[in-house]
Write a protein that holds these residues in place. Structure first.
Motif, PDB file in Angstrom:
ATOM      1  N   ASN A  64       0.863  -1.171   0.000  1.00  0.00           N
ATOM      2  CA  ASN A  64       0.000   0.000   0.000  1.00  0.00           C
ATOM      3  C   ASN A  64       0.905   1.228   0.000  1.00  0.00           C
ATOM      4  O   ASN A  64       1.605   1.492   0.964  1.00  0.00           O
ATOM      5  CB  ASN A  64      -0.919  -0.002   1.216  1.00  0.00           C
ATOM      6  CG  ASN A  64      -1.973   1.078   1.118  1.00  0.00           C
ATOM      7  OD1 ASN A  64      -1.682   2.237   0.830  1.00  0.00           O
ATOM      8  ND2 ASN A  64      -3.214   0.697   1.352  1.00  0.00           N
ATOM      9  N   VAL A  65       0.890   1.952  -1.120  1.00  0.00           N
ATOM     10  CA  VAL A  65       1.740   3.133  -1.251  1.00  0.00           C
ATOM     11  C   VAL A  65       0.841   4.341  -1.483  1.00  0.00           C
ATOM     12  O   VAL A  65       0.105   4.395  -2.475  1.00  0.00           O
ATOM     13  CB  VAL A  65       2.737   2.978  -2.422  1.00  0.00           C
ATOM     14  CG1 VAL A  65       3.596   4.227  -2.580  1.00  0.00           C
ATOM     15  CG2 VAL A  65       3.610   1.747  -2.210  1.00  0.00           C
ATOM     16  N   CYS A  66       0.898   5.265  -0.572  1.00  0.00           N
ATOM     17  CA  CYS A  66       0.115   6.511  -0.664  1.00  0.00           C
ATOM     18  C   CYS A  66      -1.360   6.228  -0.943  1.00  0.00           C
ATOM     19  O   CYS A  66      -1.988   6.883  -1.774  1.00  0.00           O
ATOM     20  CB  CYS A  66       0.710   7.445  -1.705  1.00  0.00           C
ATOM     21  SG  CYS A  66       2.354   8.021  -1.293  1.00  0.00           S
ATOM     22  N   GLY A  67      -1.889   5.219  -0.255  1.00  0.00           N
ATOM     23  CA  GLY A  67      -3.309   4.912  -0.347  1.00  0.00           C
ATOM     24  C   GLY A  67      -3.719   4.028  -1.507  1.00  0.00           C
ATOM     25  O   GLY A  67      -4.892   3.746  -1.693  1.00  0.00           O
ATOM     26  N   VAL A  68      -2.757   3.558  -2.302  1.00  0.00           N
ATOM     27  CA  VAL A  68      -3.065   2.687  -3.447  1.00  0.00           C
ATOM     28  C   VAL A  68      -2.412   1.329  -3.228  1.00  0.00           C
ATOM     29  O   VAL A  68      -1.226   1.242  -2.902  1.00  0.00           O
ATOM     30  CB  VAL A  68      -2.558   3.306  -4.773  1.00  0.00           C
ATOM     31  CG1 VAL A  68      -2.764   2.348  -5.931  1.00  0.00           C
ATOM     32  CG2 VAL A  68      -3.266   4.629  -5.049  1.00  0.00           C
ATOM     33  N   GLN A  69      -3.196   0.262  -3.401  1.00  0.00           N
ATOM     34  CA  GLN A  69      -2.672  -1.105  -3.290  1.00  0.00           C
ATOM     35  C   GLN A  69      -1.921  -1.446  -4.572  1.00  0.00           C
ATOM     36  O   GLN A  69      -2.477  -1.387  -5.664  1.00  0.00           O
ATOM     37  CB  GLN A  69      -3.820  -2.096  -3.054  1.00  0.00           C
ATOM     38  CG  GLN A  69      -3.393  -3.530  -2.907  1.00  0.00           C
ATOM     39  CD  GLN A  69      -2.774  -3.866  -1.562  1.00  0.00           C
ATOM     40  OE1 GLN A  69      -2.688  -3.049  -0.671  1.00  0.00           O
ATOM     41  NE2 GLN A  69      -2.326  -5.096  -1.421  1.00  0.00           N
ATOM     42  N   ILE A  70      -0.656  -1.793  -4.452  1.00  0.00           N
ATOM     43  CA  ILE A  70       0.186  -2.116  -5.605  1.00  0.00           C
ATOM     44  C   ILE A  70      -0.085  -3.570  -6.006  1.00  0.00           C
ATOM     45  O   ILE A  70       0.055  -4.479  -5.189  1.00  0.00           O
ATOM     46  CB  ILE A  70       1.684  -1.928  -5.271  1.00  0.00           C
ATOM     47  CG1 ILE A  70       1.939  -0.530  -4.701  1.00  0.00           C
ATOM     48  CG2 ILE A  70       2.550  -2.201  -6.493  1.00  0.00           C
ATOM     49  CD1 ILE A  70       1.495   0.611  -5.570  1.00  0.00           C
ATOM     50  N   GLY A  71      -0.458  -3.771  -7.247  1.00  0.00           N
ATOM     51  CA  GLY A  71      -0.798  -5.098  -7.750  1.00  0.00           C
ATOM     52  C   GLY A  71       0.413  -5.979  -7.984  1.00  0.00           C
ATOM     53  O   GLY A  71       1.555  -5.505  -8.044  1.00  0.00           O
TER      54      GLY A  71
END
Length: 122
Positions: A64-71
């Motif tokens: 989770n980077v800056c509120g986005v889940q990295i796929g």
């Protein structure tokens, strides 16, 4: 008689629980990635982090980077190509949204790379 049964049941439940906790659940379709830092261990991919199992290496990447889940595809790209695809909708500490690539540098640390806007509005 009832106390003996209860004790046996607790022992059985405890042994089953311990056995389950010691097994690792294989996740399907996860890539086998080698640690970019030590280059000797296969990375462990979890929901929240990707990490090297070698405690001496201790490389980790949060998912989770800056509120986005990295796929998974972007994790694979980061490890193999040293750069993710453009990740949209991340939020800065000030709450502003931004788009950026996550880049893995020579020291195996990540940073952001921003797109270069060709048109500037004044």
């Amino acid at each position: 008689m009832q106390g003996h049964f209860k004790k046996k049941w607790k022992t059985y439940a405890s042994s089953i629980t311990n056995e389950l906790l010691q097994t690792s659940i294989a996740q399907n379709n996860l890539p086998k990635l080698v640690c970019p830092k030590c280059k000797s261990q296969q990375l462990t991919i979890r929901d929240k982090i990707v990490k090297c199992p070698d405690e001496a290496c201790n490389w980790v990447q949060f998912r989770n980077v800056c509120g986005v889940q990295i796929g998974i595809a972007d994790i694979e790209s980061l490890i193999n190509k040293k750069k993710t695809s453009l990740i949209k909708g991340m939020k800065s500490k000030a709450g502003k949204k931004f788009d950026a690539y996550i880049v893995l540098n020579e020291d195996c640390k990540t940073s952001f790379e921003f797109t270069k806007n060709k048109s500037y509005k004044k």
